[in-house]
Design an enzyme around this catalytic site. Structure first.
Site, PDB file in Angstrom:
ATOM      1  N   ASN A  16      31.201  15.480  -1.972  1.00  0.00           N
ATOM      2  CA  ASN A  16      29.742  15.463  -1.940  1.00  0.00           C
ATOM      3  C   ASN A  16      29.212  16.884  -1.740  1.00  0.00           C
ATOM      4  OD1 ASN A  16      29.131  12.618  -2.100  1.00  0.00           O
ATOM      5  ND2 ASN A  16      30.003  12.394  -0.053  1.00  0.00           N
ATOM      6  N   ASP A  69      33.557  10.926  11.459  1.00  0.00           N
ATOM      7  CA  ASP A  69      33.376  10.200  10.206  1.00  0.00           C
ATOM      8  C   ASP A  69      34.005  10.923   9.023  1.00  0.00           C
ATOM      9  OD1 ASP A  69      32.269   8.000   8.662  1.00  0.00           O
ATOM     10  OD2 ASP A  69      30.881   9.483   7.834  1.00  0.00           O
ATOM     11  N   ASP A  70      33.992  12.254   9.029  1.00  0.00           N
ATOM     12  CA  ASP A  70      34.585  13.001   7.913  1.00  0.00           C
ATOM     13  C   ASP A  70      36.089  12.759   7.838  1.00  0.00           C
ATOM     14  OD1 ASP A  70      32.088  14.475   7.290  1.00  0.00           O
ATOM     15  OD2 ASP A  70      32.434  15.334   9.262  1.00  0.00           O
ATOM     16  N   GLU A 106      30.104  14.731  13.119  1.00  0.00           N
ATOM     17  CA  GLU A 106      29.745  14.812  11.702  1.00  0.00           C
ATOM     18  C   GLU A 106      29.734  16.254  11.222  1.00  0.00           C
ATOM     19  OE1 GLU A 106      28.665  13.358   7.944  1.00  0.00           O
ATOM     20  OE2 GLU A 106      29.279  12.262   9.739  1.00  0.00           O
ATOM     21  N   ASP A 107      30.444  16.516  10.134  1.00  0.00           N
ATOM     22  CA  ASP A 107      30.410  17.805   9.439  1.00  0.00           C
ATOM     23  C   ASP A 107      30.753  18.992  10.338  1.00  0.00           C
ATOM     24  OD1 ASP A 107      29.975  16.593   7.073  1.00  0.00           O
ATOM     25  OD2 ASP A 107      27.863  17.070   6.890  1.00  0.00           O
ATOM     26  N   ASN A 130      31.110   5.334  -0.733  1.00  0.00           N
ATOM     27  CA  ASN A 130      30.175   5.872   0.253  1.00  0.00           C
ATOM     28  C   ASN A 130      30.642   5.520   1.665  1.00  0.00           C
ATOM     29  OD1 ASN A 130      27.840   6.478   1.802  1.00  0.00           O
ATOM     30  ND2 ASN A 130      26.558   6.188  -0.005  1.00  0.00           N
ATOM     31  N   TYR A 156      20.224   9.978   2.721  1.00  0.00           N
ATOM     32  CA  TYR A 156      21.621  10.370   2.930  1.00  0.00           C
ATOM     33  C   TYR A 156      22.057  11.151   1.701  1.00  0.00           C
ATOM     34  CZ  TYR A 156      26.553   9.605   4.312  1.00  0.00           C
ATOM     35  OH  TYR A 156      27.874   9.750   4.673  1.00  0.00           O
ATOM     36  N   ARG A 175       5.255   8.383  11.685  1.00  0.00           N
ATOM     37  CA  ARG A 175       4.103   7.663  12.237  1.00  0.00           C
ATOM     38  C   ARG A 175       4.362   6.187  12.531  1.00  0.00           C
ATOM     39  NH1 ARG A 175       2.590   8.534   6.743  1.00  0.00           N
ATOM     40  NH2 ARG A 175       2.248   6.574   5.603  1.00  0.00           N
ATOM     41  N   ARG A 234      29.834  22.757   8.553  1.00  0.00           N
ATOM     42  CA  ARG A 234      30.341  22.363   7.223  1.00  0.00           C
ATOM     43  C   ARG A 234      29.530  21.177   6.736  1.00  0.00           C
ATOM     44  NH1 ARG A 234      33.000  18.841   4.263  1.00  0.00           N
ATOM     45  NH2 ARG A 234      32.746  17.350   5.967  1.00  0.00           N
ATOM     46  N   LYS A 253      22.302  10.084   8.886  1.00  0.00           N
ATOM     47  CA  LYS A 253      23.342   9.124   9.254  1.00  0.00           C
ATOM     48  C   LYS A 253      22.785   8.025  10.148  1.00  0.00           C
ATOM     49  CE  LYS A 253      27.506  10.602   7.755  1.00  0.00           C
ATOM     50  NZ  LYS A 253      28.658   9.826   7.309  1.00  0.00           N
ATOM     51  N   ALA A 260      38.584  16.218   5.418  1.00  0.00           N
ATOM     52  CA  ALA A 260      38.470  14.935   4.719  1.00  0.00           C
ATOM     53  C   ALA A 260      39.776  14.587   4.013  1.00  0.00           C
ATOM     54  CB  ALA A 260      37.314  14.979   3.722  1.00  0.00           C
ATOM     55  N   ARG A 302       0.835  -1.204   0.000  1.00  0.00           N
ATOM     56  CA  ARG A 302       0.000   0.000   0.000  1.00  0.00           C
ATOM     57  C   ARG A 302       0.870   1.254   0.000  1.00  0.00           C
ATOM     58  NH1 ARG A 302      -2.470   0.882   4.616  1.00  0.00           N
ATOM     59  NH2 ARG A 302      -3.770   2.513   3.729  1.00  0.00           N
ATOM     60  N   ALA A 321      42.841  19.878   0.979  1.00  0.00           N
ATOM     61  CA  ALA A 321      43.566  19.711   2.238  1.00  0.00           C
ATOM     62  C   ALA A 321      42.700  20.128   3.424  1.00  0.00           C
ATOM     63  CB  ALA A 321      44.862  20.521   2.214  1.00  0.00           C
TER      64      ALA A 321
END
Length: 623
Positions: free
Chosen positions: A464, A308-309, A285-286, A509, A143, A122, A196, A214, A348, A88, A345
């Protein structure tokens, strides 16, 4: 693993029995992923259940549950299976994709995000069931790249809160306000300060969208229980003048804190989080480059955290670089011979450089001479050109990779040489882009890559979102040649090279690694996330592809296999934690028992602890 003793099958049976015992659930009030179909105690009924996305089943509530939870008459009488519910929803999704667009300029991907987000609001179980079943299609929606659009428009898209918001105005109150979150146990936090977001710059409080996205992947890929994840935004202001003037902006409309004031806010936040949840894992993150490395070094040996970066991107890139060596028909041990030009530089780029250098050094003996030899394999180009020891006000984190003047003069290069000039002179095996500058790999740069001394040069356009990719796969294959290895950070379609040949676009990724790093850390009980654990994750990913696939130019697996990839990566992380004597065990399985597992049993242990989106039986109990 050395001195490994094969665990008896009775041990695995005992683990299964522990994880399927309802009494354990009631005693611990635990929502661990391995609980599966165990009954869950709830303290709400009637409409309160239907309005709670954690427990709502919609039309899938059985008649006995409807009676038990006072739901009879509040739902249509036909009880539907989860497959019927998904059918559905998918029909509605396809029909509403266009209708949900907010005007003709609203991308179709953002319309899909809106519809999926409504389901998330929901019915969480249903949401993750749909996401896992269609992960290849919907990962780019929840993502990168769509999450970038979501963050840019978050103030307008906001409908209901998800996660927590800590701000500069909460200084002195964080240790108490952390108890406003209802979950007694949290396994995974993703936190950002919005400074960032991807390659989009400072988006302030709107950066919460990346933390939500994430964690969706932690649930879908790693089976972290959704009731034990927490997205967090630390709002310390913004440098984005547009947001500062926007009357509809939801964050603090003041200039971003810096220096000691900024650090004191992050310090207070970390202390508050680990005071309430001492075993939680926090992924940064970022965060902008100027703080990413500093905060990582400040906290990584004190708390269970990683960035993670810096570390996730590095691990995925290293796995791809090792895969590129395999694609040349060589052993991964030849990686230290690769000449690599790196464009970018920032956090990342420097993260990848450090990880790749450490990998090379380990292969060369892991001593001072090995590190110096590994350094000589990299040429780093930033906005000012080639970085050398002559660079004024050089970033301390980039200094170890600055080329020596006498070296580059012999190569016909100089301080500030352009990317084209560096590629022409170095003739690299790999051109690696982490610049966040779309189109940086121009026609001239790609033409220069034709001179590569490699039998199969590799081009990594890793920035990205999609608009920031340094080049497209079509440009790379058409200009450099059909035999290249191509990888990108965002998804691109494969390229038809004609005559039945395909130019494979490998998406490097981060979701290949960070879910497994988080899950492996959780299950090992390691108090920190070591470089060795991250290296083990990267090497596991590099070895995942078969020789036949690598020869075809495939260096990363299909996203459709993400649950299995994550399981393998998590097992590798657990093994490394054991090797480094960092593991303390998880939920009654101590380090000694983990040590006895062989590979098959370790993988089974990991899988047993991965949450699956199945409706549990709900049992009401009055508080």
């Amino acid at each position: 693993m050395s001195n490994q003793i094969r665990a008896s099958s009775s041990l695995i049976r005992r683990l299964k029995q522990q994880m399927s015992n309802p009494a354990v659930l009631i005693q611990t009030r635990s929502f661990t992923p391995s609980e599966g179909q165990r009954p869950v105690i709830v303290h709400k009924r009637s409409l309160d259940i239907l309005h709670d996305p954690w427990f709502n089943k919609g039309t899938a509530f059985s008649m006995t549950e409807r009676d038990r939870l006072d739901l009879r008459g509040l739902l249509p009488p036909n009880v539907m299976s989860t497959d019927q519910q998904i059918e559905r929803f998918m029909v509605d999704l396809k029909r509403l994709e266009v209708q949900a667009r907010d005007g003709p300029t609203d991308p179709n991907a953002l319309a899909k995000w809106r519809i999926l987000n409504r389901l998330h609001d929901r019915n969480e179980t249903m949401y993750y069931k749909v996401l896992i079943a269609n992960i290849e299609e919907y990962a780019p929606i929840v993502y990168t790249p769509t999450v970038g659009l979501v963050c840019q428009n978050y103030s307008g898209l906001f409908r209901r809160p998800r996660g927590m918001y800590f701000s500069a105005e909460d200084r002195g109150e964080m240790k108490s306000m952390v108890y406003n979150w209802p979950a007694e146990q949290v396994d995974m936090i993703v936190v950002t300060d919005g400074s960032r977001i991807l390659g989009l710059g400072d988006l302030g409080v709107q950066g919460i969208g990346i933390a939500v996205g994430k964690l969706d992947l932690y649930v879908a890929a790693a089976g972290i229980n959704p009731q034990r994840v927490l997205p967090i935004m630390i709002d310390v202001g913004t440098t984005n003048e547009k947001l500062l003037k926007d009357p509809l902006y939801l964050g603090l409309q003041e200039h971003r804190l810096d220096g000691d004031e900024y650090v004191s806010v992050i310090d207070e936040f970390m202390e508050a989080i680990f005071t309430r949840w001492p075993n939680v894992i926090v992924q940064f993150e970022d965060f902008q480059s100027k703080w990413a490395f500093k905060l990582l070094q400040r906290y990584r040996y004190k708390y269970r955290m990683f960035n993670d970066d810096v570390q996730g991107t590095a691990g995925v890139a290293v796995a791809g670089l090792l895969g590129a060596v395999r694609a040349q028909g060589r052993s991964m041990i030849d990686f230290p011979k690769q000449k690599i030009v790196v464009a970018g530089a920032g956090s990342a780029g420097l993260g990848v450089l450090n990880a790749a250098r450490k990998t090379m050094a380990r292969m060369l003996g892991n001593n001072e001479s090995a590190f110096d030899s590994a350094r000589s394999q990299f040429w780093v180009v930033d906005a000012k050109g080639l970085i050398t020891e002559d660079r004024e006000n050089i970033d301390p984190d980039a200094k170890p990779f600055a080329r020596k003047v006498n070296e580059i003069s012999r190569q016909g290069l100089w301080e500030g040489a352009s990317l084209v000039e560096v590629v022409q002179q170095v003739k690299p095996d790999v051109l690696l882009g982490l610049s966040a500058v779309g189109g940086l790999f121009s026609k001239e740069v790609l033409e220069a890559m034709r001179g590569s001394t490699s039998t199969r040069p590799a081009i990594f356009a890793m920035s990205n979102p999609t608009n920031n990719a340094e080049c497209t796969p079509e440009e790379a294959f058409s200009i450099v040649g059909d035999n290249i290895i191509f990888a990108s950070g965002s998804p691109f379609k494969d390229v038809d090279l004609g005559n039945g040949h395909i130019g494979h676009c490998n998406q490097g990724n981060n979701m290949y690694l960070f879910p497994g790093v988080g899950l492996g850390t959780l299950l090992s009980g390691s108090r920190i996330i070591s470089d060795g654990m991250l290296q083990a994750a990267a090497e596991c990913l590099a070895e995942y592809m078969t020789e036949e696939e690598v020869v075809q130019g495939k260096i990363y697996p299909s996203i459709s296999s993400i649950r299995n990839i994550t399981k393998e990566v998590a097992a590798a992380v657990v093994k490394e934690a054991l090797e480094e004597d960092l593991a303390e065990g998880y939920r009654g399985v101590d380090a000694r028992e983990l040590q006895r597992f062989n590979q098959e049993e370790l993988l089974e242990f990991v899988e047993l602890n991965m949450w699956n989106p199945e409706y549990p039986t709900l049992v009401y109990r009055n508080e």
